[in-house]
Design a protein around this motif. Structure first.
Motif, mmCIF file in Angstrom:
data_model
loop_
_atom_site.group_PDB
_atom_site.id
_atom_site.type_symbol
_atom_site.label_atom_id
_atom_site.label_comp_id
_atom_site.label_asym_id
_atom_site.label_seq_id
_atom_site.Cartn_x
_atom_site.Cartn_y
_atom_site.Cartn_z
ATOM 1 N N PHE A 89 0.804 -1.205 0.000
ATOM 2 C CA PHE A 89 0.000 0.000 0.000
ATOM 3 C C PHE A 89 0.848 1.272 0.000
ATOM 4 C CE2 PHE A 89 -2.842 -3.294 1.718
ATOM 5 C CZ PHE A 89 -3.774 -3.260 0.692
ATOM 6 N N ASP A 90 2.101 1.186 0.411
ATOM 7 C CA ASP A 90 2.992 2.341 0.312
ATOM 8 C C ASP A 90 3.260 2.673 -1.156
ATOM 9 O OD1 ASP A 90 3.203 2.721 3.031
ATOM 10 O OD2 ASP A 90 4.988 1.436 3.224
ATOM 11 N N SER A 91 3.502 1.654 -1.946
ATOM 12 C CA SER A 91 3.714 1.867 -3.385
ATOM 13 C C SER A 91 2.437 2.396 -4.028
ATOM 14 C CB SER A 91 4.124 0.563 -4.075
ATOM 15 O OG SER A 91 5.377 0.139 -3.618
ATOM 16 N N LEU A 92 1.286 1.888 -3.596
ATOM 17 C CA LEU A 92 0.000 2.364 -4.121
ATOM 18 C C LEU A 92 -0.166 3.851 -3.819
ATOM 19 C CD1 LEU A 92 -2.788 1.910 -5.386
ATOM 20 C CD2 LEU A 92 -3.623 1.329 -3.100
ATOM 21 N N ALA A 93 0.150 4.275 -2.600
ATOM 22 C CA ALA A 93 0.020 5.682 -2.234
ATOM 23 C C ALA A 93 0.967 6.547 -3.071
ATOM 24 C CB ALA A 93 0.306 5.877 -0.748
ATOM 25 N N LYS A 94 2.187 6.088 -3.294
ATOM 26 C CA LYS A 94 3.137 6.829 -4.132
ATOM 27 C C LYS A 94 2.624 6.918 -5.575
ATOM 28 C CE LYS A 94 7.417 5.803 -1.677
ATOM 29 N NZ LYS A 94 8.693 5.079 -1.748
ATOM 30 N N GLY A 95 2.114 5.815 -6.083
ATOM 31 C CA GLY A 95 1.592 5.782 -7.459
ATOM 32 C C GLY A 95 0.401 6.718 -7.620
ATOM 33 N N ILE A 96 -0.488 6.703 -6.636
ATOM 34 C CA ILE A 96 -1.659 7.578 -6.712
ATOM 35 C C ILE A 96 -1.216 9.037 -6.606
ATOM 36 C CG2 ILE A 96 -3.732 8.304 -5.474
ATOM 37 C CD1 ILE A 96 -4.332 5.353 -5.022
ATOM 38 N N ASP A 97 -0.246 9.326 -5.760
ATOM 39 C CA ASP A 97 0.256 10.684 -5.634
ATOM 40 C C ASP A 97 0.874 11.165 -6.956
ATOM 41 O OD1 ASP A 97 0.945 13.084 -4.110
ATOM 42 O OD2 ASP A 97 3.031 12.374 -4.314
#
Length: 187
Positions: free
Chosen positions: A109-117
């Motif tokens: 989910f950290d990568s997901l948050a970075k990707g969404i950002d």
């Protein structure tokens, strides 16, 4: 009356008769010429009138065709006006799709948050290029043209009529407000 007088009178009468006949012929000839000239001029004017009428019909048909073409172009423009924006948004949609697919598989989910950002910044960049800008509200005087006050609060921190908090961001497209900012205002 003597024979000489009779002869003179006949000569005078004959002269008058010849002069009258000549005058009649002389009057008839110019009148016939005038009638023929007027008739020729009338035919010329009729031909010119017919030519102008045909030209009028062609111009009217051209104008009708132009009006139909303009209406069709306007409808096509309205139908596909957002094409350029959609083309710019498609890579962003692809990035959201990749981020969601990747997070389902890896549960990172950290990568997901970075990707969404990163995708959000890409979306913000496209919208900014199109002329969309957020309305700055907090700390600004309340302006009913760009702010929608939904609450009033008492505060010692701000003067009266100053926006204290932004509940929903407002946006302008170039110079036009498309959504006013929903704000709390100090009293």
């Amino acid at each position: 009356m003597s024979t000489g007088e009779k002869q003179a009178e006949q000569d005078v009468n004959a002269t008058y008769a010849n002069d009258a006949e000549a005058a009649d012929n002389h009057v008839d000839a110019p009148q016939e010429e005038q009638v023929e000239a007027a008739s020729g001029e009338l035919e010329q004017l009729r031909a010119q009138s017919e030519e102008n009428y045909q030209r009028f019909l062609r111009v009217q048909a051209d104008f009708d065709n132009f009006r139909r073409r303009a209406r069709a172009e306007k409808e096509d423009f309205a139908k596909y006006a957002s094409l350029k924006l959609i083309e710019q948004l498609l890579p962003i949609v692809d990035n959201f799709d990749r981020a969601l697919s990747s997070s389902k598989e890896t549960k990172d989910f950290d990568s997901l948050a970075k990707g969404i950002d990163m995708t959000f910044r890409q979306l913000d960049q496209v919208l900014t290029q199109e002329g969309l800008k957020p309305i700055e509200s907090v700390g600004q005087p309340f302006n009913p043209e760009i702010h929608q006050a939904v609450m009033q609060v008492e505060t010692d921190e701000y003067e009266e009529g100053i926006v204290v908090e932004e509940l929903q961001k407002g946006y302008m497209l170039k110079e036009k407000v498309i959504r006013p900012a929903m704000v709390k205002v100090s009293v």
